[in-house]
Design a protein around this motif. Sequence first.
Motif, mmCIF file in Angstrom:
data_model
loop_
_atom_site.group_PDB
_atom_site.id
_atom_site.type_symbol
_atom_site.label_atom_id
_atom_site.label_comp_id
_atom_site.label_asym_id
_atom_site.label_seq_id
_atom_site.Cartn_x
_atom_site.Cartn_y
_atom_site.Cartn_z
ATOM 1 N N ILE A 144 72.107 167.320 -28.808
ATOM 2 C CA ILE A 144 72.937 167.279 -29.454
ATOM 3 C C ILE A 144 74.122 167.400 -29.285
ATOM 4 N N GLU A 145 75.355 167.168 -30.201
ATOM 5 C CA GLU A 145 76.360 167.238 -30.422
ATOM 6 C C GLU A 145 77.010 168.960 -29.948
ATOM 7 N N PRO A 146 77.824 168.795 -28.673
ATOM 8 C CA PRO A 146 78.356 170.096 -28.105
ATOM 9 C C PRO A 146 78.794 171.027 -29.052
ATOM 10 N N VAL A 147 79.302 170.441 -29.725
ATOM 11 C CA VAL A 147 80.474 171.648 -30.423
ATOM 12 C C VAL A 147 80.392 172.049 -31.646
ATOM 13 N N SER A 148 79.607 171.101 -32.350
ATOM 14 C CA SER A 148 78.869 171.258 -33.794
ATOM 15 C C SER A 148 77.594 172.094 -33.561
ATOM 16 N N GLY A 149 76.674 171.649 -32.629
ATOM 17 C CA GLY A 149 75.455 172.399 -32.775
ATOM 18 C C GLY A 149 74.300 170.390 -33.175
ATOM 19 N N MET A 150 75.119 169.495 -33.841
ATOM 20 C CA MET A 150 74.429 168.778 -34.208
ATOM 21 C C MET A 150 73.510 167.768 -33.754
ATOM 22 N N ALA A 151 72.397 167.298 -34.641
ATOM 23 C CA ALA A 151 71.076 166.173 -34.527
ATOM 24 C C ALA A 151 71.913 165.276 -34.266
ATOM 25 N N LYS A 152 70.652 164.207 -33.397
ATOM 26 C CA LYS A 152 71.027 163.156 -33.787
ATOM 27 C C LYS A 152 69.815 161.686 -34.086
ATOM 28 N N PHE A 153 69.951 161.443 -35.368
ATOM 29 C CA PHE A 153 68.758 161.266 -35.950
ATOM 30 C C PHE A 153 69.717 159.352 -35.986
ATOM 31 N N ASN A 154 70.560 158.952 -36.207
ATOM 32 C CA ASN A 154 71.475 157.640 -36.045
ATOM 33 C C ASN A 154 71.551 157.431 -34.832
ATOM 34 N N GLY A 155 70.915 155.546 -34.425
ATOM 35 C CA GLY A 155 71.818 154.812 -33.322
ATOM 36 C C GLY A 155 70.488 155.739 -32.166
ATOM 37 N N ILE A 156 69.469 155.796 -33.058
ATOM 38 C CA ILE A 156 68.449 156.552 -31.658
ATOM 39 C C ILE A 156 67.908 155.209 -31.014
ATOM 40 N N ALA A 157 67.796 155.267 -29.665
ATOM 41 C CA ALA A 157 67.612 153.867 -28.941
ATOM 42 C C ALA A 157 65.698 153.848 -29.160
ATOM 43 N N VAL A 158 65.146 153.298 -29.455
ATOM 44 C CA VAL A 158 63.858 153.070 -29.612
ATOM 45 C C VAL A 158 62.935 151.431 -28.781
ATOM 46 N N ASN A 159 61.743 151.128 -28.619
ATOM 47 C CA ASN A 159 61.121 150.001 -27.708
ATOM 48 C C ASN A 159 60.405 149.893 -28.811
ATOM 49 N N ILE A 160 59.578 148.949 -29.646
ATOM 50 C CA ILE A 160 59.504 147.982 -31.125
ATOM 51 C C ILE A 160 58.619 147.248 -29.974
ATOM 52 N N ARG A 161 57.072 147.290 -30.456
ATOM 53 C CA ARG A 161 56.317 146.105 -29.929
ATOM 54 C C ARG A 161 55.059 146.068 -31.055
ATOM 55 N N SER A 162 54.949 145.026 -31.929
ATOM 56 C CA SER A 162 53.124 144.848 -32.267
ATOM 57 C C SER A 162 52.668 145.561 -32.012
ATOM 58 N N THR A 163 52.042 145.589 -32.641
ATOM 59 C CA THR A 163 49.985 146.439 -32.668
ATOM 60 C C THR A 163 49.859 145.399 -32.151
ATOM 61 N N ARG A 164 49.408 144.265 -32.603
ATOM 62 C CA ARG A 164 48.328 142.802 -32.601
ATOM 63 C C ARG A 164 48.963 142.533 -31.142
ATOM 64 N N THR A 165 50.149 141.985 -31.047
ATOM 65 C CA THR A 165 50.027 141.730 -29.808
ATOM 66 C C THR A 165 49.604 142.720 -28.754
ATOM 67 N N ALA A 166 50.092 144.197 -28.788
ATOM 68 C CA ALA A 166 49.642 144.647 -27.582
ATOM 69 C C ALA A 166 48.221 144.883 -27.459
ATOM 70 N N THR A 167 47.562 144.839 -28.594
ATOM 71 C CA THR A 167 45.644 144.868 -28.971
ATOM 72 C C THR A 167 45.394 143.646 -28.519
ATOM 73 N N ALA A 168 46.037 142.303 -28.349
ATOM 74 C CA ALA A 168 45.771 141.332 -27.661
ATOM 75 C C ALA A 168 45.717 141.489 -26.227
ATOM 76 N N GLN A 169 46.917 141.507 -25.452
ATOM 77 C CA GLN A 169 47.120 142.091 -24.481
ATOM 78 C C GLN A 169 46.357 142.671 -23.364
ATOM 79 N N LYS A 170 45.401 143.970 -24.515
ATOM 80 C CA LYS A 170 44.355 144.525 -23.579
ATOM 81 C C LYS A 170 43.216 143.883 -23.875
ATOM 82 N N LEU A 171 42.568 143.170 -24.857
ATOM 83 C CA LEU A 171 41.681 142.605 -24.881
ATOM 84 C C LEU A 171 41.512 141.538 -23.777
ATOM 85 N N GLY A 172 42.607 141.597 -23.316
ATOM 86 C CA GLY A 172 42.715 139.975 -21.986
ATOM 87 C C GLY A 172 42.916 140.671 -20.651
ATOM 88 N N GLN A 173 42.495 141.441 -20.315
ATOM 89 C CA GLN A 173 42.702 142.519 -19.213
ATOM 90 C C GLN A 173 41.674 143.168 -18.299
#
Length: 733
Positions: free
Chosen positions: A704-733
């Motif tokens: 949280i932001e320390p003085v106001s106690g605000m939560a962070k909902f904007n600018g969250i770092a995330v990873n994104i991957r296609s589930t189709r690509t992930a499935t294909a990778q699993k099938l190839g293993q």
Amino acid sequence: MSTTQKTTFCRICENQCGLRVSLDGERITHIEPDTEHVASRGYACIKGLSFQNMRDNPDRITTPMKRDGERWHAISWQQAFQEIGRKVRQLRGDHGDDSLGLYFGNPISFSPLMPIFFTGFAQGLGTRKLFTTGSLDCNNKFLVSQHMYGSPMALTFPDIDHLDCLIMLGSNPSVSKMSFINLPDPVRRLKAIEARGGSVIHINPRRTETAKALGEQCFIRPDTDVFFLAAFLRELFEQGAVDRKRASQFMEGLEELEALVSPWTAERQAAVTGISADSLRKLVQRYGSAKGAALYGSTGINQGSNGSVAFWLLECINAVSGNLDKRGGSLMGRGIFDYAKATTGADDQVFHSRIGHTRSFLGTLPTPLLADEILEEGQDRIRGLFVIAGNPLLTSTNSRKTAKALASLELLVAVDILRNETAEYAHYFLPGTHFSERPDIPFTFFSFSGLMPEPWFQYTDALLPPPGDCRDESWIIRQLAKHCRAPLFGSRLLQGSMNIGEKLGQLPGLGARLTPMPERLLGLISRAGKLGGLGALRKHPHGIALPAIDGNSYLGKRVLARNGKVQLAPALLVNLANERLADRYEQARQSGDGFKLITKRERFSHNSWTHNDPAYIKGKRRQNYLYIHPDDAQKLGANDGEEVEVSNEIGAVIACLAVSDDLMPGTVALPHGWGHESASGLSVARKTCGVNANILAADGPDAIEPVSGMAKFNGIAVNIRSTRTATAQKLGQ
């Protein structure tokens, strides 16, 4: 039965538009805008014009309920109060007052009486474990106002109808209708700025619906607003656009403020914001040369990691440029009485959570600490929780952890009209009222703080009685206070007089002649504001126009801060900026190539509580989508409509992709308030396919932001991957 027509005003959002409602007995047959309303003048949005769908929802609960295992059954009010009271007394006796917590939600906060009763109940219980939505969307603004102006409720707003240049950061009035300002029909009002030769500039990672309707778009990378604002302020000094004479007369700390922003050049901010140095300088020149101008910021900056410093710099820009307290600039609100003065000591009693020794603000703890306050062992951990018209499971941070916490409680009492996701974990459900079933005056920000370009006031009676055994929330809280032996505001005299009044109201003949307590209190408020009693207000069914707030009515007259001057460099905020900005800048610079998640509001959604209306979820609206720029989708190897996994160290969700060039590359947007599959009390919403964005939002003291106690909902770092690509990778293993 003949049809009758009544006037009222909406309480879904801060527009509070006037409405005409047609009634056939106790059934609403038609709703239309009130063309004679003194402020909205015939404007209302789709949600206000169909509010009866929520009131008459088939899932609405109209009798107290108790959960036994997975089953719910109806009980009497008397049984509910007796059992809840007994459990509360046991918890307080065994573990102390702080073993109980209270959470106050959004919809009912638009009724000014309810925060008063909420506070009174908390003080009666003696607990400090209070949580509200303020730490999820706006506490940073209250904190800045307290330290700059001397009161958390000394709040400013842009003089929309007279300014020539408006720069909006993180705002989308077309959908959200703006916040901290009463502005019915906002798009028309903003278009009028351009019509008179002025300009509107949108600083946003997304080309919003408002930006498509009017103004100019300026893309900015998520959660970098504070660096843009620091450089903007520095450039204001560089261009000689600071009114030093006015600042010297009415303000303190100009030199310290100038020194603070001196390292933040236009070039330096460009490296992280994506706004070129030349573009920033031109924006400053347009702002500084306008006859009247204002910067306005909303949840887009509030919910970042530097919300307090960002909003402070924004307010300083309006102040030192000579636009504060100026017609066509930024005006200081003024309500029906001096609410700012009455709340100067609102944050005097600071205490600290046992979780990270986090400070309180305005008598409440940050909602992102709620789960830890329940789960972490300790004598004063929360064992019983009251949730009043709220849904923290979906609207707060780290939703899966919150669910675990709610499931562990010994007592959870939900007061609401529908059994939402949070209430699924409740032991007792107490049915409250829809706003059409309560008498009311306009929202606190307007009645008391006066955040209105066109000030007005109105009283509305309840349109209809509550159905079944539903009861007004003020009555529910009074009964809880009595049975929990927690007199309101800790006053046995006050609680006793209320109990006596209640008994008198039950007497044959006399009871029918007594004015209900909510109406009596609203009448006292209107009389305190010198507007007369309710009888006088009822003669004005379309509202009363109040005197406009003009420029030169605040500085040197109403400033509550030290020496009667605006504090441009409060120590708390200066220290926070010095401690955080350099490190945050370096983090932003190093993470420039990663995806940043922001939230997104939608026309047919309102937080988490409109998805149980079939009219709002037709067709493609049955779910939320992850919006992404075409170039980013191509890099991922994902197509429009495909599912992708969005993840970070907090959690992961599978979302359907919506490709849109409205997004800045590297930015993705996921509307919040979804994820209803486990809500058995919402028969329509549980069949939707949306995902809960807040599964990805971090909780705890380090997030949280320390003085106001605000939560962070904007600018969250995330990873994104296609589930189709992930499935294909699993099938190839």
